[in-house]
Design a protein around this motif. Structure first.
Motif, short mmCIF file in Angstrom:
data_model
loop_
_atom_site.label_atom_id
_atom_site.label_comp_id
_atom_site.label_asym_id
_atom_site.label_seq_id
_atom_site.Cartn_x
_atom_site.Cartn_y
_atom_site.Cartn_z
N ARG A 1 31.45 44.55 49.01
CA ARG A 1 30.01 44.34 49.12
C ARG A 1 29.37 44.23 47.73
N VAL A 2 29.78 45.13 46.83
CA VAL A 2 29.22 45.10 45.47
C VAL A 2 29.61 43.79 44.79
N LEU A 3 30.85 43.38 45.00
CA LEU A 3 31.32 42.15 44.36
C LEU A 3 30.58 40.93 44.90
N ARG A 4 30.39 40.90 46.22
CA ARG A 4 29.65 39.76 46.80
C ARG A 4 28.26 39.70 46.19
N GLY A 5 27.63 40.88 46.05
CA GLY A 5 26.27 40.93 45.49
C GLY A 5 26.26 40.43 44.05
N SER A 6 27.23 40.90 43.24
CA SER A 6 27.19 40.50 41.82
C SER A 6 27.59 39.03 41.67
N LEU A 7 28.51 38.55 42.54
CA LEU A 7 28.87 37.13 42.45
C LEU A 7 27.69 36.25 42.82
N GLU B 1 40.62 49.85 40.98
CA GLU B 1 41.74 48.89 40.88
C GLU B 1 41.52 47.64 41.75
N PRO B 2 41.18 47.82 43.05
CA PRO B 2 41.04 46.61 43.88
C PRO B 2 39.97 45.67 43.34
N ALA B 3 38.96 46.23 42.67
CA ALA B 3 37.90 45.36 42.12
C ALA B 3 38.48 44.51 40.99
N ILE B 4 39.40 45.10 40.22
CA ILE B 4 40.00 44.33 39.12
C ILE B 4 40.77 43.14 39.68
N ASP B 5 41.58 43.42 40.72
CA ASP B 5 42.35 42.32 41.33
C ASP B 5 41.42 41.22 41.85
N ARG B 6 40.35 41.64 42.49
CA ARG B 6 39.43 40.65 43.06
C ARG B 6 38.73 39.84 41.96
N LEU B 7 38.39 40.52 40.85
CA LEU B 7 37.71 39.81 39.76
C LEU B 7 38.66 38.82 39.09
N VAL B 8 39.93 39.20 38.95
CA VAL B 8 40.91 38.27 38.38
C VAL B 8 40.93 36.99 39.22
N ALA B 9 40.96 37.17 40.54
CA ALA B 9 41.03 36.01 41.43
C ALA B 9 39.72 35.22 41.41
N ALA B 10 38.59 35.93 41.43
CA ALA B 10 37.31 35.24 41.58
C ALA B 10 36.86 34.55 40.30
N LEU B 11 37.16 35.15 39.13
CA LEU B 11 36.60 34.62 37.89
C LEU B 11 37.61 33.78 37.09
N GLY B 12 38.86 33.81 37.51
CA GLY B 12 39.87 33.04 36.77
C GLY B 12 40.14 33.61 35.39
N VAL B 13 40.00 34.93 35.23
CA VAL B 13 40.33 35.56 33.94
C VAL B 13 41.62 36.35 34.13
N THR B 14 42.20 36.78 33.02
CA THR B 14 43.45 37.54 33.15
C THR B 14 43.13 39.02 33.35
N ARG B 15 44.10 39.69 33.93
CA ARG B 15 43.99 41.14 34.11
C ARG B 15 43.87 41.83 32.74
N ALA B 16 44.61 41.27 31.75
CA ALA B 16 44.58 41.86 30.41
C ALA B 16 43.16 41.80 29.84
#
Ligand SMILES: Cc1cc2nc3c(=O)[nH]c(=O)nc-3n(C[C@H](O)[C@H](O)[C@H](O)COP(=O)(O)O)c2cc1C
Ligand code: SF4
Length: 620
Positions: A23-29, A55-70
């Motif tokens: 929910r937070v991610l949908r809002g910020s996206l 942790e799950p937010a990191i995985d989702r951000l990697v997928a949504a923003l096209g940035v690396t986990r690093a």
């Protein structure tokens, strides 16, 4: 006041937590989009709700923003307000500038930790609370101060600490805490050329529409305006360079950035300008956009000023509704109207170095705030390699007034090389801390008299990175040609132990070094260790020599302005207040228990030597 996050919402784990993260991610996206440059803002959104970045937010951000986990992990590691593991649901950070220290923050911290049963920096076992120190929060005129879940608490005392501990134990949401705890006063004690008039008439913008960018640029040039963020670069020149810089093919947009990072200890004037004069600051940014041909604007707001976010968003919304931001601004009002420009607020996350303009741009791009090599300068290659103007809050405000009243009006105050006025943040040992706007060329003694300082031992001008003045120097004037300043003016009376100031600043710089270059990363820590050794009474005179040498290395060999200035306070006090070190040195006038030179007599006799080289030096 924005309530921050509701502690009752956070934590819990399992499917419910995954759903909340989503929910937070949908809002910020929805609010920020999916550009890689939005990483930091998404992370702040997660941190604000969950007291860490799950942790799950990191995985989702990697997928949504096209940035690396690093990249995400590096950002979390870099910014002091981001964490991989949960802080307490109430995350309290006590401001630790020297002025907070002088107002008794250490005792309040001890009281709070004891009342809540926590150790500094460690979340309580039940996850309810964390209490920690943080760098100066920009409330030096109303300290001791703290942040709770990012929101400023001011004027702390023993009674208020007791109440806060009780509210935390009861789990009371911040929205139900007494609003007075969050009250932030402007404390404008001496308004001058820029601040006397509160009205924002948009007259500067009207001149831009009517006369066009070159005419307004000529006024800013005539005014002799120099940047108010510290370095004093000529504003008209910066704007001209950006105006003339070729745009990137495919990216014709230029960018205007307002630097509201204001992390220099003892500085809080930008906080007041953004509170009481936000329209003028945004007007100045819009004028700059019209002059250089920019359509993207950012206000980089330090994380400690989160309490201003709702207010600033409301001012921006009002300006959009009035057609002062958005598309076709001033269309039909003259040759300078009809351009597109909008401003986004970008929050910082607790990193002093992000006030340095190239680090700030890195941070705007969602990365760690590591300073860039220059050239190229931001005016040709800044945000996403686009020509970018970065100016201080006060610079934009001054530019708006100049566009309204003209360059000669501005020059009517100040000196030949320092036109206009300077807005100071005055704190420490004085009766009336707050904001003072004085003409450039004003002596330090006049400010001391104005603010009701008595029996002053020293003034620290321009923050921890600035200059330490003795009473013999109070005739000196605030001006680029004598005492350049970004505005901080901290007063210390004769009751103060100045080594406490040195310890506080040394710890600040060791903590805030970005770690990129060795002289600052290692040197800053060595300076702190040596200062602590002096404070503990364990240092000898050779330690002072070493302190001096390391401070010089920092000044000469560091990569950026942070390192160059990080040991100024040490060099200044070693020279001007040597007694604060010398009176603590380990006794060196002891009598040796035996005479080493005499003990070597037998060796001399055996070798038939008695020349100077066979004796120990007299001072050994
Ligand atoms: C460590 C460091 C911190 C800085 N912090 C700030 C700041 O908080 N605000 C600011 O306007 N400038 C700050 N500066 C100066 C900026 O790099 C830059 O010169 C300034 O924003 C340009 O604006 P101006 O020309 O209007 O002064 C800092 C510089 C350094 C080296
Ligand atoms: S001097 Fe070096 S380590 Fe220090 S902040 Fe600048 S780049 Fe980072």
């Amino acid at each position: 006041m924005s309530p921050g996050y509701d502690p009752a919402m956070a934590h819990g784990g399992g499917a419910a937590e995954s759903e909340r993260i989503e929910r937070v991610l949908r809002g910020s996206l929805a609010a920020l989009g999916q550009g890689p440059d939005t990483v930091l803002q998404h992370l702040i959104a997660q941190q604000q709700v969950f007291s860490h970045v799950p942790e799950p937010a990191i995985d989702r951000l990697v997928a949504a923003l096209g940035v690396t986990r690093a990249q995400i992990l590096a950002a979390i590691d870099f910014y002091a307000f981001l964490h991989l593991t949960p802080r307490g649901r109430f995350d309290i950070r006590v401001s630790d500038n020297i002025t907070d220290r002088m107002l008794g923050n250490a005792a309040l911290m001890t009281q709070l930790c004891a009342a809540l049963g926590v150790r500094p920096g460690e979340p309580r076992a039940d996850g309810r609370v964390t209490v920690d120190f943080t760098s100066c929060t920009g409330m030096c005129d109303q300290g001791p101060a703290a942040l709770v879940n990012g929101l400023a608490l001011t004027r702390l005392d023993a009674g208020r600490i007791r109440d806060i501990a009780a509210l935390v134990e009861a789990g009371t949401p911040l929205a139900h805490w007494p609003q007075g705890f969050f009250a932030v006063s402007n404390n404008v004690q001496r308004p001058g050329l820029l601040l006397a008039d509160l009205e924002a008439r948009e007259a500067g913008l009207a001149r831009l529409f009517a006369q066009g960018g070159p005419a307004v640029l000529a006024e800013v040039e005539r005014a002799g305006l120099r940047g108010r963020g510290g370095a004093g670069f000529t504003t008209a020149l910066k704007w001209r360079f950006c105006r003339e810089a070729p745009s990137e093919p495919g990216h014709p947009d230029k960018v205007i950035v307002c630097n509201a990072d204001e992390g220099e200890p003892g500085t809080f004037k930008d906080r007041v300008l953004l509170t009481a004069y936000a329209d003028l600051v945004f007007e100045g940014m819009t004028i700059a956009a019209g002059v250089v041909g920019a359509s993207t604007g950012f206000l980089y707001l330090r994380g400690e000023y989160r309490c201003l976010l709702d207010h600033l968003e409301a001012v921006l919304a009002r300006r959009r509704a009035r057609g002062l931001l958005g598309t076709g601004i001033g269309a039909g009002a003259g040759p300078g109207g009809g351009f597109d420009f909008d401003i986004r607020v970008h929050l910082g996350a607790g990193a002093y170095i992000c006030g340095e303009e190239s680090a700030l741009i890195e941070s705007l791009e969602g990365k760690r705030g590591i300073t860039r090599k220059r050239p190229p300068f931001p005016v040709t290659e800044g945000y996403l390699d686009r020509p970018t103007v970065v100016n201080n809050v006060e610079t934009f405000l001054a530019a708006a007034r100049i566009a309204e009243h003209g360059g000669y009006w501005f020059r009517s105050e100040g000196t030949d090389r320092s036109a206009g006025s300077k807005i100071l943040s005055v704190s420490g040992d004085c009766a009336r801390p707050g904001i003072y706007e004085v003409p450039f060329g004003t002596p330090v003694a006049e400010v001391l008299a104005d603010c009701g300082a008595r029996d002053t031992q020293c003034v620290q001008v321009s923050g921890a990175a600035g200059v330490t003045l003795t009473p013999d120097e109070f005739h000196r004037v605030l001006a680029f040609e004598d005492l350049p300043t970004a505005g901080s003016f901290m007063v210390f009376d004769r009751s103060r132990d100045l080594l406490e100031m040195v310890r506080n600043f040394a710890a600040f710089f060791a903590h805030e070094s970005c770690g990129f270059c060795t002289p600052c990363r290692v040197g800053g820590r060595l300076v702190q260790d040596l200062v602590e050794k002096v404070a503990a009474g364990a240092a000898g005179s050779h330690d002072l020599d070493e302190l001096h040498d390391i401070a010089q290395v920092l000044r000469r060999a560091s990569h950026c302005g942070l390192g160059h200035t990080a040991a100024n306070h040490v060099l200044n006090t070693l020279e001007k207040f040597p007694h604060i070190y010398r009176e603590r040195l380990r006794r060196t006038d002891y009598t040796p228990s035996f005479d080493l030179d005499a003990a070597l007599a037998e060796a001399r006799a055996l070798t038939h030597r008695d020349d100077a080289g066979s004796h120990l030096p007299a001072d050994a």
